[in-house]
Design a protein around this motif. Structure first.
Motif, PDB file in Angstrom:
ATOM      1  N   ILE A 121      88.337  53.869  49.897  1.00 33.29           N
ATOM      2  CA  ILE A 121      88.595  52.574  50.535  1.00 33.29           C
ATOM      3  C   ILE A 121      89.938  52.694  51.250  1.00 33.29           C
ATOM      4  O   ILE A 121      90.981  52.873  50.610  1.00 33.29           O
ATOM      5  N   LEU A 122      89.910  52.597  52.562  1.00 35.47           N
ATOM      6  CA  LEU A 122      91.119  52.786  53.361  1.00 35.47           C
ATOM      7  C   LEU A 122      91.690  51.452  53.807  1.00 35.47           C
ATOM      8  O   LEU A 122      90.944  50.514  54.125  1.00 35.47           O
ATOM      9  N   VAL A 123      93.014  51.382  53.836  1.00 39.87           N
ATOM     10  CA  VAL A 123      93.704  50.180  54.277  1.00 39.87           C
ATOM     11  C   VAL A 123      94.050  50.345  55.753  1.00 39.87           C
ATOM     12  O   VAL A 123      94.805  51.240  56.135  1.00 39.87           O
ATOM     13  N   SER A 124      93.475  49.491  56.562  1.00 44.40           N
ATOM     14  CA  SER A 124      93.775  49.559  57.991  1.00 44.40           C
ATOM     15  C   SER A 124      95.014  48.724  58.277  1.00 44.40           C
ATOM     16  O   SER A 124      95.271  47.718  57.626  1.00 44.40           O
TER      17      SER A 124
ATOM     18  N   PRO B 272      95.984  46.671  60.932  1.00 44.87           N
ATOM     19  CA  PRO B 272      95.882  45.274  61.382  1.00 44.87           C
ATOM     20  C   PRO B 272      95.385  44.344  60.271  1.00 44.87           C
ATOM     21  O   PRO B 272      94.230  44.404  59.876  1.00 44.87           O
ATOM     22  N   GLY B 273      96.289  43.520  59.753  1.00 38.85           N
ATOM     23  CA  GLY B 273      95.919  42.549  58.729  1.00 38.85           C
ATOM     24  C   GLY B 273      95.665  43.153  57.368  1.00 38.85           C
ATOM     25  O   GLY B 273      95.269  42.448  56.433  1.00 38.85           O
ATOM     26  N   ASP B 274      95.933  44.470  57.218  1.00 40.11           N
ATOM     27  CA  ASP B 274      95.719  45.143  55.934  1.00 40.11           C
ATOM     28  C   ASP B 274      94.288  44.960  55.416  1.00 40.11           C
ATOM     29  O   ASP B 274      94.066  44.838  54.223  1.00 40.11           O
ATOM     30  N   SER B 275      93.321  44.885  56.292  1.00 39.32           N
ATOM     31  CA  SER B 275      91.934  44.789  55.859  1.00 39.32           C
ATOM     32  C   SER B 275      91.467  46.152  55.356  1.00 39.32           C
ATOM     33  O   SER B 275      92.065  47.189  55.661  1.00 39.32           O
ATOM     34  N   MET B 276      90.386  46.135  54.581  1.00 36.81           N
ATOM     35  CA  MET B 276      89.880  47.355  53.960  1.00 36.81           C
ATOM     36  C   MET B 276      88.683  47.891  54.738  1.00 36.81           C
ATOM     37  O   MET B 276      87.869  47.139  55.274  1.00 36.81           O
ATOM     38  N   LYS B 277      88.579  49.213  54.783  1.00 37.13           N
ATOM     39  CA  LYS B 277      87.448  49.881  55.412  1.00 37.13           C
ATOM     40  C   LYS B 277      86.889  50.904  54.436  1.00 37.13           C
ATOM     41  O   LYS B 277      87.635  51.655  53.805  1.00 37.13           O
ATOM     42  N   VAL B 278      85.570  50.930  54.353  1.00 36.90           N
ATOM     43  CA  VAL B 278      84.898  51.867  53.461  1.00 36.90           C
ATOM     44  C   VAL B 278      84.670  53.168  54.205  1.00 36.90           C
ATOM     45  O   VAL B 278      84.147  53.178  55.325  1.00 36.90           O
ATOM     46  N   ALA B 279      85.065  54.287  53.569  1.00 36.57           N
ATOM     47  CA  ALA B 279      84.897  55.604  54.172  1.00 36.57           C
ATOM     48  C   ALA B 279      83.869  56.409  53.393  1.00 36.57           C
ATOM     49  O   ALA B 279      83.460  56.037  52.289  1.00 36.57           O
ATOM     50  N   ASP B 280      83.469  57.545  53.987  1.00 36.91           N
ATOM     51  CA  ASP B 280      82.580  58.517  53.336  1.00 36.91           C
ATOM     52  C   ASP B 280      81.224  57.936  52.972  1.00 36.91           C
ATOM     53  O   ASP B 280      80.699  58.199  51.890  1.00 36.91           O
ATOM     54  N   PHE B 281      80.630  57.160  53.827  1.00 35.42           N
ATOM     55  CA  PHE B 281      79.286  56.642  53.572  1.00 35.42           C
ATOM     56  C   PHE B 281      78.294  57.787  53.507  1.00 35.42           C
ATOM     57  O   PHE B 281      78.248  58.644  54.384  1.00 35.42           O
ATOM     58  N   GLY B 282      77.494  57.777  52.460  1.00 37.94           N
ATOM     59  CA  GLY B 282      76.422  58.747  52.352  1.00 37.94           C
ATOM     60  C   GLY B 282      76.865  60.123  51.904  1.00 37.94           C
ATOM     61  O   GLY B 282      76.043  61.016  51.736  1.00 37.94           O
ATOM     62  N   ILE B 283      78.136  60.360  51.722  1.00 40.30           N
ATOM     63  CA  ILE B 283      78.581  61.674  51.263  1.00 40.30           C
ATOM     64  C   ILE B 283      78.525  61.664  49.742  1.00 40.30           C
ATOM     65  O   ILE B 283      79.533  61.564  49.040  1.00 40.30           O
TER      66      ILE B 283
END
Length: 391
Positions: free
Chosen positions: A139-142, A144-155
């Motif tokens: 889970i990466l912190v972007s 702008p606005g410190d929103s979260m992004k999910v990484a490594d889908f399907g790995i």
């Protein structure tokens, strides 16, 4: 590869951003579009592993189809000298693991983080993609606005790969559901279980299952029930606590059925929070099953007993009266011959089979017209009197 190797004459490789059981992530630069990227490379030792390479490739293609503000974008996928790689957007922020390492997160930040992760998972699940490895490091912190992004889908981590690397066993197993550890295939509920663990860990500032030994960790996940969130963070609002508690239920049938439902419950939708949970909990009432309570434990009221007694008394009285009537009729001579039914003299009627044949032709003569008029008073009684005199 060296620190400044090139992939397919386009992507320049730089320092290592992170390592996992299947791959490592390197900082890169897209020389064609002049932008920073993150490049995931499959470990050389796993390239020839049966099933690992094909899964990496198939699921990388699936992840590349996803486009959502809470999902790390996959730009490209390819192969360099027989080694597959994935090119993703490069985010400047930290991972959720870095944030949690600094201490427990405020409850409202945990709620916002879960909402971002669930939004991304909802889009992925709708596209038929399971993550299978939700954890703070993915889970990466972007910025702008410190929103979260999910990484490594399907790995996903295959069973063989996970059990050949001790470090990855701990890193993966502590976010696995009990049924996955037992060997069941991954499902949507497994992803949501891991999301619940993210919320629990963010509130505590540490992993829910801290065991490092794989056997002890598996035993803890499969054999223990996490304490309710309210018992570890009293400041967490009841809605947040209830959502996390349901998400990490040991029974998968008690968890949320979809990321969208879990997200709606997190927003305060009580129907979404309870929907699907009540039917699953009903079988618990079976513990009350047993032999039926004896009827003698519930005696009828005395009032009903007295009423029944009075009924018996009335019935006995009626029977007695009937008996007396029968005796009296038996002793009455006039009762030996049944009274004839009144009929009209204008229409001859044969006597019923039960009536004795007439003793003499004299009786067949018509009676006086006054007594045989239909509707005349005492018309039926006249026949009775004549029968009595002839007896």
């Amino acid at each position: 590869m060296t620190g400044h190797d090139m992939l397919v004459d386009r992507y320049a490789l730089h320092g290592v951003l992170g390592r996992g059981g299947m791959a490592e992530v390197r900082e890169g630069w897209d020389t064609r579009l002049n932008r920073p990227v993150a490049i995931k490379l499959l470990h050389p030792a796993l390239i020839a592993e049966p099933g690992v390479r094909s899964r990496f490739e198939d699921e990388a293609r699936s992840a590349a189809q996803l486009c959502h503000q809470n999902i790390v974008t996959v730009y490209d996928f390819g192969e360099h000298h027989g080694s597959p790689f994935i090119v993703m957007e490069r985010l400047p922020g930290q991972t959720l693991a870095d944030v949690i390492a600094a201490g427990p997160m405020p409850a409202h930040h945990v709620r916002a983080m879960l909402d971002d992760v669930l939004a991304g998972l909802s889009a992925a699940h709708a596209a038929g993609v399971l993550h299978r490895d939700i954890k703070p490091g993915n889970i990466l912190v972007s910025a702008p606005g410190d929103s979260m992004k999910v990484a490594d889908f399907g790995i996903a981590k295959t069973g063989g790969a996970a059990y050949t690397m001790t470090g990855q066993i701990v890193g993966t197993m502590c976010y696995m559901s009990p049924e996955r550890i037992a060997g069941a295939p991954a499902s949507i509920r497994d992803d949501l279980y891991a999301v619940g663990l993210l919320g629990y860990e963010a509130l505590l500032g540490r992993r829910l299952f801290p065991q490092d030994n794989p056997a002890a960790l598996a035993h803890a996940i499969m054999g223990s029930t996490p304490p309710p969130v309210a018992s570890v963070r009293a400041d967490a609002d009841p809605v947040l606590a209830a959502v996390i508690d349901r998400a990490i239920a040991r029974d998968p049938a008690q968890r949320f059925g979809s990321a969208e439902q879990m997200r709606a419950a997190l927003s305060g939708d009580r129907r979404a929070l309870l929907d699907g949970a009540v039917p699953v909990q009903r079988p618990a009432t079976k513990v009350l099953e047993g032999p039926p309570v004896p009827v003698t434990h519930y005696p009828p009221p005395r009032r009903r007993q007295r009423t029944a007694g009075r009924k018996y008394g009335i019935a006995a009285g009626v029977l007695g009266a009937l008996a007396i009537s029968v005796v009296a009729l038996a002793m009455d001579p006039s009762s030996t011959t049944p009274a004839p039914q009144p009929v009209s003299t204008s229409t001859p009627v044969a006597p019923p089979p039960s009536v004795a044949p007439p003793p003499s032709p004299v009786v067949q003569q018509p009676a006086p017209a006054v007594e045989d008029q239909p509707g005349a008073p005492g018309g039926g009684g006249g026949h009775g009197k004549g029968n009595k005199k002839r007896g």
